[in-house]
Scaffold this active site. Structure first.
Site, short mmCIF file in Angstrom:
data_model
loop_
_atom_site.label_atom_id
_atom_site.label_comp_id
_atom_site.label_asym_id
_atom_site.label_seq_id
_atom_site.Cartn_x
_atom_site.Cartn_y
_atom_site.Cartn_z
N THR A 1 80.42 59.84 46.80
CA THR A 1 80.13 58.62 47.54
C THR A 1 78.67 58.92 48.17
OG1 THR A 1 80.81 57.01 48.99
CG2 THR A 1 81.63 59.18 49.58
N HIS B 1 92.85 70.87 53.22
CA HIS B 1 93.16 72.05 53.78
C HIS B 1 94.43 73.00 53.01
CE1 HIS B 1 91.53 75.36 55.82
NE2 HIS B 1 91.29 75.10 57.08
#
Length: 539
Positions: free
Chosen positions: A458, A510
């Protein structure tokens, strides 16, 4: 006095733009703030408006030309655009003659239409039974993918009783990602609309009916007064003129749930301007507030000055989907963001050196996004966890490189997919991104182009964003945010230099990507962008 028409200031991450559409021609009279031309960049379409009233002079950049920031692309002559009174008088006489001919022609057309309507009513009265017996064709919702359970009726382009032609777009149906067009299967009349705008519908559901070969419905009042026919002709002409509006006016009309025919245009040839829409909305709000104040009893509360109106608009299906997915990403992933910065001078120098040759050879300008995609693909090869996704208790490693490119559209943010990026050249990547951006702007993206993708890029820098923390696009495990390229003082070999720097932000899940892999991935992207020769040497 001549006023220059210039390209707006472009962000540093956007090198140049392309003239998309001129809405005026040389010699046209324009008014202040009228949209003159649309300029298309990698991500957005910019509008250039007139600084004052006047006449369009020379247009120096044509549609399709590549232009740079602050480049002069035309001029406006203030005033009426000429000093020769005789020429003005001649033009005025010619215009008067033309207007007179137009009026005569309209009168003849009105008489002709009136007689045609009378003949048509006679034929309708004598052959009404044959029309009623015409074949009925159902208008149905197209087949929806399994992942899309239902859709919403966005816009009906025809009304019940109106004539339609084969392959004419009847209605737009909005799904979570794309807008589907439903066209007429044959010539005839739209006999019935079963589901109105805003209704939720399923696949293959019948939403209307067409009478094949029928004639438009005629009301008794149409034949009672021929003056009504002329009025309706004028109003239809006005509607056609109102439809020729700029993208900004279309967005404004959509925001306030207005149709072009309900707003009176004050621009050239009845063109609707932003001011016309704002004035219409303001006057409607004042009328509503006046009616409310008359109906309510006097209150002891102190009066509040100023415009304090508000409106309630239902979310579009796309906006609801975006909101739902963003909330799911925040709640269902262990999202973390790591940052770095990159010196963009080597790529900017490379582009400056080879831009003209690249464009002459490949027919498209060399932007920054192709370098970003190339660097990301190489980093994904070195860190496969970033190119993987979680499916239940399994980790799915992808051996292909489909990159989602975030594109801003009038309907909201979408992420179409550029597939097999490892097999594409810089020119093919640039062309692919351009095609996806244009389709997104025009609402032509297909479901296949929206689905899939292993990693997202993006670029908020085109809007001026200096730093951000992008949100994951599930089930992907990471997203890379690019930002504005800005000159900053940097320490180089013990000396201070001014360099074009850009912040990088990598948000990752994560649960699947550890800190070591995320930082290593970002450093790899940084090194490849700061030394683009590495992309060619594969080091």
């Amino acid at each position: 006095m001549a006023i220059e028409i210039k390209v707006p200031e472009l962000p540093e991450s956007v090198a140049d733009g392309t003239i998309a559409t001129w809405h005026v021609k040389e010699g046209d009279t324009v008014s202040r703030d009228q949209n003159l031309v649309d300029i298309e960049t990698d991500k957005v379409v910019l509008e250039v408006v007139a600084e004052s009233d006047g006449v369009v002079g020379k247009i120096s950049a044509q549609e399709g030309d590549t232009v740079k920031s602050q480049e002069v692309i035309g001029s406006i002559e203030e005033g009426e655009g000429g000093s020769d009174k005789k020429a003005k008088s001649d033009d005025s006489d010619k215009k008067d003659d033309a207007d007179k001919k137009d009026k005569d022609a309209k009168k003849d057309d009105g008489d002709k239409k009136a007689s045609e309507k009378k003949d048509e009513k006679k034929s309708n009265s004598s052959e009404g039974s044959s029309e009623a017996s015409g074949e009925t064709i159902e208008v149905t919702v197209p087949e929806l993918p399994e992942s899309v359970s239902e859709a919403t009726i966005a816009t009906w382009h025809v009304k019940a009783g109106e004539k339609v032609t084969r392959d004419q777009n009847l209605v737009d149906i909005e799904t979570d990602k794309v807008v589907l067009e439903v066209v007429a299967e044959a010539d005839g009349v739209l006999a019935e609309i079963i589901h109105d705008e805003g209704a939720n519908v399923g696949a293959k559901e019948v939403i209307g009916k067409i009478t094949k070969g029928g004639s438009p419905s005629v009301t008794p009042s149409d034949s009672d007064d021929d003056a009504d026919d002329a009025d309706s002709d004028d109003s239809s002409d006005s509607d056609k003129n109102s439809d020729a509006v700029s993208p900004s006016v279309r967005r404004l009309l959509a925001e306030h749930d207005l149709s072009a025919s309900s707003v009176k245009g004050t621009g050239k040839d009845g063109r609707i301007t932003k001011e016309d829409v704002e004035k219409h909305v303001k006057s409607a709000g004042e009328k509503k507030s006046e009616s409310k104040s008359e109906s309510k009893p006097a209150s002891s509360q102190p009066a509040v000055s100023g415009d304090r109106t508000q409106k309630r608009v239902a979310m579009t299906r796309l906006r609801k989907t975006i909101a739902k997915r963003l909330l799911e990403a925040k709640n269902s992933t262990a999202m973390l963001t790591t940052f770095n910065e990159v010196n963009m001078k080597p790529i900017m120098d490379l582009r400056k050196t080879y831009q003209k040759e690249f464009e002459d050879r490949h027919g498209i300008r060399l932007g920054f996004m192709s370098f970003y995609v190339k660097a990301v693909v190489e980093a994904l090869k070195r860190f496969p966890e970033v190119n993987a996704s979680i499916d239940g208790d399994d980790i799915v490693y992808h051996n292909y490189f489909d990159v989602s490119i975030a594109v801003s559209t009038p309907r909201g943010l979408v992420t179409p997919v550029l597939r097999d990026c490892d097999k594409l050249s810089l020119a093919e990547i640039e062309q692919g991104i351009r095609d996806l951006a244009i389709k997104g702007r025009d609402g032509k993206l297909t479901l296949d182009e929206m689905q899939g993708g292993n990693f997202t890029i993006t670029n908020g820098g085109v809007f001026g964003s200096l730093l951000s923390t992008p949100i994951l696009n599930p089930p992907q495990s990471a997203i890379l945010g690019m930002h504005k390229i800005q000159d900053r003082p940097m320490a180089v070999d013990g000396k201070v230099e001014i360099l074009p720097m850009m912040y990088l932000a990598l948000s990752y899940d994560h649960r699947i990507v550890d800190g070591k892999e995320s930082v290593g991935f970002l450093v790899t992207v940084k090194n490849l962008l700061e030394d683009p020769q590495r992309l060619l040497l594969d080091i």
